[in-house]
Design an enzyme around this catalytic site. Structure first.
Site, PDB file in Angstrom:
ATOM      1  N   HIS A   1      33.554  37.513  35.483  1.00 18.51           N
ATOM      2  CA  HIS A   1      34.055  37.749  34.126  1.00 18.51           C
ATOM      3  C   HIS A   1      34.144  39.235  33.838  1.00 18.51           C
ATOM      4  CE1 HIS A   1      29.648  37.220  33.924  1.00 18.51           C
ATOM      5  NE2 HIS A   1      29.665  38.125  32.954  1.00 18.51           N
TER       6      HIS A   1
ATOM      7  N   HIS B   1      29.706  33.507  37.332  1.00 15.98           N
ATOM      8  CA  HIS B   1      31.134  33.134  37.339  1.00 15.98           C
ATOM      9  C   HIS B   1      31.838  34.417  36.910  1.00 15.98           C
ATOM     10  CE1 HIS B   1      34.501  30.080  36.244  1.00 15.98           C
ATOM     11  NE2 HIS B   1      34.992  31.309  36.046  1.00 15.98           N
TER      12      HIS B   1
ATOM     13  N   ASP C   1      32.155  36.378  23.292  1.00 10.43           N
ATOM     14  CA  ASP C   1      30.761  36.344  23.754  1.00 10.43           C
ATOM     15  C   ASP C   1      29.868  35.921  22.586  1.00 10.43           C
ATOM     16  OD1 ASP C   1      28.079  37.232  24.617  1.00 10.43           O
ATOM     17  OD2 ASP C   1      29.160  38.208  26.246  1.00 10.43           O
TER      18      ASP C   1
ATOM     19  N   CYS D   1      32.265  27.364  33.795  1.00 12.43           N
ATOM     20  CA  CYS D   1      33.121  26.227  34.179  1.00 12.43           C
ATOM     21  C   CYS D   1      33.022  25.138  33.111  1.00 12.43           C
ATOM     22  CB  CYS D   1      32.718  25.677  35.543  1.00 12.43           C
ATOM     23  SG  CYS D   1      33.257  26.700  36.932  1.00 12.43           S
TER      24      CYS D   1
ATOM     25  N   CYS E   1      27.896  25.331  36.459  1.00  6.51           N
ATOM     26  CA  CYS E   1      28.220  26.677  35.974  1.00  6.51           C
ATOM     27  C   CYS E   1      28.581  26.620  34.484  1.00  6.51           C
ATOM     28  CB  CYS E   1      29.384  27.239  36.788  1.00  6.51           C
ATOM     29  SG  CYS E   1      30.069  28.730  36.080  1.00  6.51           S
TER      30      CYS E   1
ATOM     31  N   HIS F   1      33.994  41.826  30.628  1.00 10.01           N
ATOM     32  CA  HIS F   1      33.681  42.006  29.215  1.00 10.01           C
ATOM     33  C   HIS F   1      34.712  42.979  28.638  1.00 10.01           C
ATOM     34  CE1 HIS F   1      29.341  40.573  29.352  1.00 10.01           C
ATOM     35  NE2 HIS F   1      29.547  40.828  30.636  1.00 10.01           N
TER      36      HIS F   1
HETATM   37  P1  5GP Z   1      26.612  39.134  32.468  1.00 12.05           P
HETATM   38  O1  5GP Z   1      26.585  37.994  33.471  1.00 12.05           O
HETATM   39  O2  5GP Z   1      27.886  39.931  32.569  1.00 12.05           O
HETATM   40  O3  5GP Z   1      25.409  40.001  32.557  1.00 12.05           O
HETATM   41  O4  5GP Z   1      26.578  38.513  31.010  1.00 12.05           O
HETATM   42  C1  5GP Z   1      27.026  37.218  30.703  1.00 12.05           C
HETATM   43  C2  5GP Z   1      27.493  37.169  29.260  1.00 12.05           C
HETATM   44  O5  5GP Z   1      27.822  35.821  28.939  1.00 12.05           O
HETATM   45  C3  5GP Z   1      26.456  37.620  28.228  1.00 12.05           C
HETATM   46  O6  5GP Z   1      27.029  38.683  27.452  1.00 12.05           O
HETATM   47  C4  5GP Z   1      26.183  36.378  27.385  1.00 12.05           C
HETATM   48  O7  5GP Z   1      25.995  36.662  26.006  1.00 12.05           O
HETATM   49  C5  5GP Z   1      27.432  35.551  27.609  1.00 12.05           C
HETATM   50  N1  5GP Z   1      27.189  34.114  27.519  1.00 12.05           N
HETATM   51  C6  5GP Z   1      26.216  33.428  28.178  1.00 12.05           C
HETATM   52  N2  5GP Z   1      26.275  32.124  27.864  1.00 12.05           N
HETATM   53  C7  5GP Z   1      27.312  31.974  26.992  1.00 12.05           C
HETATM   54  C8  5GP Z   1      27.855  30.834  26.315  1.00 12.05           C
HETATM   55  O8  5GP Z   1      27.430  29.694  26.446  1.00 12.05           O
HETATM   56  N3  5GP Z   1      28.946  31.072  25.500  1.00 12.05           N
HETATM   57  C9  5GP Z   1      29.455  32.317  25.322  1.00 12.05           C
HETATM   58  N4  5GP Z   1      30.515  32.434  24.490  1.00 12.05           N
HETATM   59  N5  5GP Z   1      28.964  33.419  25.954  1.00 12.05           N
HETATM   60  C10 5GP Z   1      27.898  33.242  26.774  1.00 12.05           C
HETATM   61 ZN    ZN Z   2      32.061  28.653  37.125  1.00 16.67          ZN
END
Ligand code: 5GP
Ligand code: ZN
Length: 130
Positions: A94, A92, A30, A7, A4, A96
């Protein structure tokens, strides 16, 4: 959880611009913000779906969101901090937290890869207000 991405961020195997953490939660910027200061707040314990999180952790997550909202507003000058829970890309749980001024600014189609220096600068401002 081994594979993940969030994680891995918690374990510091992937770097992130950390805003805050305690024993249960971790907040970081993000990398593809829809607005300046776009923050992700996650539980440290891996859970896919946010509404599967049990109490007292569930309420704790939203208490943490509330605590972060003031510094996020202060650092960005935004009118409000909006909340989005989607989780369709990263499995995982989260939240925003997005500083906003106008309707429609939470839309994920506004996401743009951020310059690391810009992220570091805004993170510093937010952390200074915690
Ligand atoms: P969701 O799952 O809510 O659709 O979006 C996941 C969010 O995680 C996205 O806004 C994406 O830009 C962010 N994200 C994905 N991978 C990473 C990462 O490695 N680092 C950071 N800081 N944000 C990430
Ligand atoms: Zn996780």
């Amino acid at each position: 959880m081994e594979d993940c991405i969030f994680c891995k961020i918690i374990r510091k195997e992937i770097s992130s611009e950390k805003i805050w953490e305690d024993e249960n939660f971790y907040a970081f910027l993000d990398i593809n913000p829809v607005r300046k200061g776009h923050t992700l707040l996650i539980p440290k314990q891996h859970q896919d779906y946010i509404f599967d999180i049990e109490e007292p952790l569930y309420s704790g997550l939203f208490r943490a969101a509330k605590s972060l909202s003031g510094p996020l507003r202060g650092a960005t000058g935004a009118k409000r901090v909006g909340i989005v829970v989607e989780g369709l890309l990263v499995p995982h749980a989260h939240v925003h937290l997005v500083p906003i001024e106008n309707p429609g600014e939470l839309d994920s189609s506004n996401a743009k890869k951020a310059d690391p220096e810009e992220l570091a600068e805004i993170a510093e401002k937010i952390r200074a207000l915690l």
